[in-house]
Design a protein around this motif. Structure first.
Motif, PDB file in Angstrom:
ATOM      1  N   MET A  71      13.281  20.743  -4.537  1.00 45.85           N
ATOM      2  CA  MET A  71      12.584  21.312  -3.836  1.00 45.85           C
ATOM      3  C   MET A  71      11.025  22.310  -4.337  1.00 45.85           C
ATOM      4  SD  MET A  71      14.227  22.129   0.240  1.00 45.85           S
ATOM      5  CE  MET A  71      15.309  22.766  -1.099  1.00 45.85           C
ATOM      6  N   VAL A  76       8.151  22.144  -2.385  1.00 52.12           N
ATOM      7  CA  VAL A  76       8.138  21.463  -0.755  1.00 52.12           C
ATOM      8  C   VAL A  76       8.388  22.740  -0.913  1.00 52.12           C
ATOM      9  CG1 VAL A  76       9.995  21.803   0.871  1.00 52.12           C
ATOM     10  CG2 VAL A  76       9.503  20.101  -0.645  1.00 52.12           C
ATOM     11  N   THR A  77       9.153  23.943  -1.360  1.00 51.56           N
ATOM     12  CA  THR A  77       8.866  25.381  -0.901  1.00 51.56           C
ATOM     13  C   THR A  77       7.087  25.953  -1.014  1.00 51.56           C
ATOM     14  OG1 THR A  77      10.623  26.321  -2.754  1.00 51.56           O
ATOM     15  CG2 THR A  77      10.018  27.945  -1.944  1.00 51.56           C
ATOM     16  N   LEU A 109      17.521  23.141   3.319  1.00 52.10           N
ATOM     17  CA  LEU A 109      17.407  22.302   2.374  1.00 52.10           C
ATOM     18  C   LEU A 109      17.485  22.761   0.837  1.00 52.10           C
ATOM     19  CD1 LEU A 109      13.604  22.536   3.293  1.00 52.10           C
ATOM     20  CD2 LEU A 109      14.612  21.150   3.490  1.00 52.10           C
ATOM     21  N   SER A 110      18.443  23.664   1.358  1.00 46.17           N
ATOM     22  CA  SER A 110      18.920  25.138   0.033  1.00 46.17           C
ATOM     23  C   SER A 110      20.177  24.683  -0.246  1.00 46.17           C
ATOM     24  CB  SER A 110      17.975  25.662  -0.998  1.00 46.17           C
ATOM     25  OG  SER A 110      18.573  26.873   0.184  1.00 46.17           O
ATOM     26  N   PRO A 223       9.097  17.793   4.726  1.00 46.24           N
ATOM     27  CA  PRO A 223       9.840  19.091   4.872  1.00 46.24           C
ATOM     28  C   PRO A 223      10.907  19.314   5.662  1.00 46.24           C
ATOM     29  CG  PRO A 223       8.229  19.712   3.455  1.00 46.24           C
ATOM     30  CD  PRO A 223       7.762  18.642   4.726  1.00 46.24           C
ATOM     31  N   VAL A 252      13.840  14.264  -1.090  1.00 44.31           N
ATOM     32  CA  VAL A 252      13.017  15.155  -1.629  1.00 44.31           C
ATOM     33  C   VAL A 252      12.425  14.414  -2.793  1.00 44.31           C
ATOM     34  CG1 VAL A 252      12.898  17.327  -2.966  1.00 44.31           C
ATOM     35  CG2 VAL A 252      15.266  16.715  -0.531  1.00 44.31           C
TER      36      VAL A 252
END
Length: 428
Positions: A71, A76-77, A109-110, A223, A252
């Motif tokens: 990501m 994305v972050t 997400l993570s 995202p 992703v």
């Protein structure tokens, strides 16, 4: 309890306190049991370790780890952080509020508290210090807000717990949404109070206009669709938890290509990091399988259950005892080791008391995660401090309000089961 079991437990705790890697500590303790038990075929040791990792749901781990790792490289972050800045810019604390909201958004997400803490320590803490927020408070908040991440699907802790306790991982994913969101709201209120007392100003005083929100929202909407895709796909039977992990990776990667941020070297580096992280997790699970087989063979869960049920006659007292025990154990033993040893013991007892397995799972996972925030072995504390160069003593003093917050929230999770089971019952 036999001499072999006593020796095994002694070796386990000595190795854990000596900070030997968790999987080596558990494997070493199990090896002592096999050596001291006459007539026990050593081949069972290897068989149980291998069998423990031969589980289809565990395939979700490398997929979600890969999605989380890729990501940052996919841009994305930064897009999610820009949205968080716009949404929380008028709140007291400025980037301190962004810290909490980013953990909530990135949790879907993570899936890893340590990954979230490390990422925010590098990206947000320097910016918070420039804004005038103390480095110590920035570090404490970063570690504290990352505790939200394991509660939000697809938290790796949810997958591991579900695999060990044989609880639906899909239901655990849904169960974590409300507690995770509520914890974020409560933490934002605490940050606001502390910021008011210390004079930490908001990033802006005027209300953002619609067009100011529209830009970051447009950039972050793709995202933010990922958690919806994961939960929706699992709930409606489109794919399993494992397949959801594969979908997350593909999604992703496509985002990275669409944003033109993901290069071949980034993809290769992300895959290498995924292999290392997944190997460390699966080694722990393999060790847990061997250890659980030994506990079952010696009928320790049954004996422990009889002891607890004989002395505690109320499910609420049992929850209080488990929560307090996990908080104390978490001060000395790493969270994955706690889960390996205690889930096979406590989950059957919770069932004996008639506790909902989803409710008990959320209480266990949260209490276990808080241990990573507490000294002397708190992994979140050490990861953040090592990056931000914060002294442990200063961290502990600054963290006192958050210790109180987490204790109160744990009680809330215990005595209001609907927080964990309400959404699950609604969707399932």
């Amino acid at each position: 309890m036999t001499i072999a079991v006593i020796a095994m437990l002694c070796v386990l705790f000595v190795l854990l306190f000596a900070k030997v890697p968790v999987f080596l500590a558990v494997f070493g303790a199990a090896a002592v049991y096999f050596l001291l038990t006459p007539g026990l075929n050593a081949a069972i040791f290897a068989q149980q370790a291998i069998t423990g990792t031969e589980s289809i749901p565990l395939l979700a781990i490398p997929f979600f780890v890969a999605a989380g790792v890729l990501m940052n490289n996919a841009g994305v972050t930064q897009r999610i952080m820009n949205l968080a800045i716009v949404l929380t810019g008028r709140l007291r604390g400025g980037l301190a509020q962004v810290n909490v909201v980013l953990s909530l958004m990135m949790g879907g997400l993570s899936g890893s508290a340590l990954a979230d803490a490390a990422m925010q320590s590098k990206i947000l803490v320097p910016a918070m210090v420039k804004q005038g927020i103390s480095r110590t408070f920035s570090s404490v908040l970063t570690a504290a807000s990352s505790i939200i991440t394991p509660l939000i699907p697809p938290g790796i802790g949810l997958i591991i717990y579900g695999s060990i306790a044989h609880v639906s991982i899909g239901k655990l994913f849904v169960a974590g949404i409300v507690p995770g969101a509520l914890l974020a709201v409560i933490m934002m209120f605490l940050v606001s109070r502390i910021s008011k007392r210390r004079g930490y100003e908001p990033l802006r005083t005027n209300r953002p206009k619609a067009r100011e929100i529209a830009g970051p929202l447009r950039h972050a909407v793709l995202p933010l669709c990922l958690p919806v895709i994961i939960i929706g796909g699992i709930r409606f039977g489109i794919f399993t938890t494992t397949e959801a992990g594969a979908v997350a990776v593909v999604y992703v990667v496509l985002l990275g290509l669409f944003y033109r941020k993901l290069k071949a070297r980034d993809l290769l580096g992300g895959l290498k990091e995924t292999i290392v992280t997944t190997a460390s997790i699966l080694l722990i699970i393999a060790a847990a399988a061997t250890f659980s087989w030994i506990l079952t063979r010696e009928m320790i869960p049954q004996q422990f259950s009889q002891l607890i049920v004989g002395s505690i006659h109320n499910e609420w007292l049992f929850l209080l005892a488990v929560g307090a025990f996990l908080l104390i154990v978490g001060m000395f033993i790493e969270g994955n080791a706690t889960m390996i040893v205690l889930v096979p013991l406590f989950a059957p007892i919770a069932a004996t008391f008639g506790l909902d397995p989803i409710h008990f799972a959320m209480v266990f996972i949260f209490a276990n995660t808080v241990g990573a925030f507490t000294p002397p072995v708190g992994t979140l504390m050490f990861v953040v401090n090592s990056i931000t160069k914060t002294k442990t003593a200063d961290f502990i003093r600054e963290a006192v309000p958050f210790y109180a917050l987490f204790g109160g929230f744990l009680l809330l999770l215990m005595f209001v089961p609907l927080l964990s089971t309400g959404l699950v019952n609604l969707l399932y």
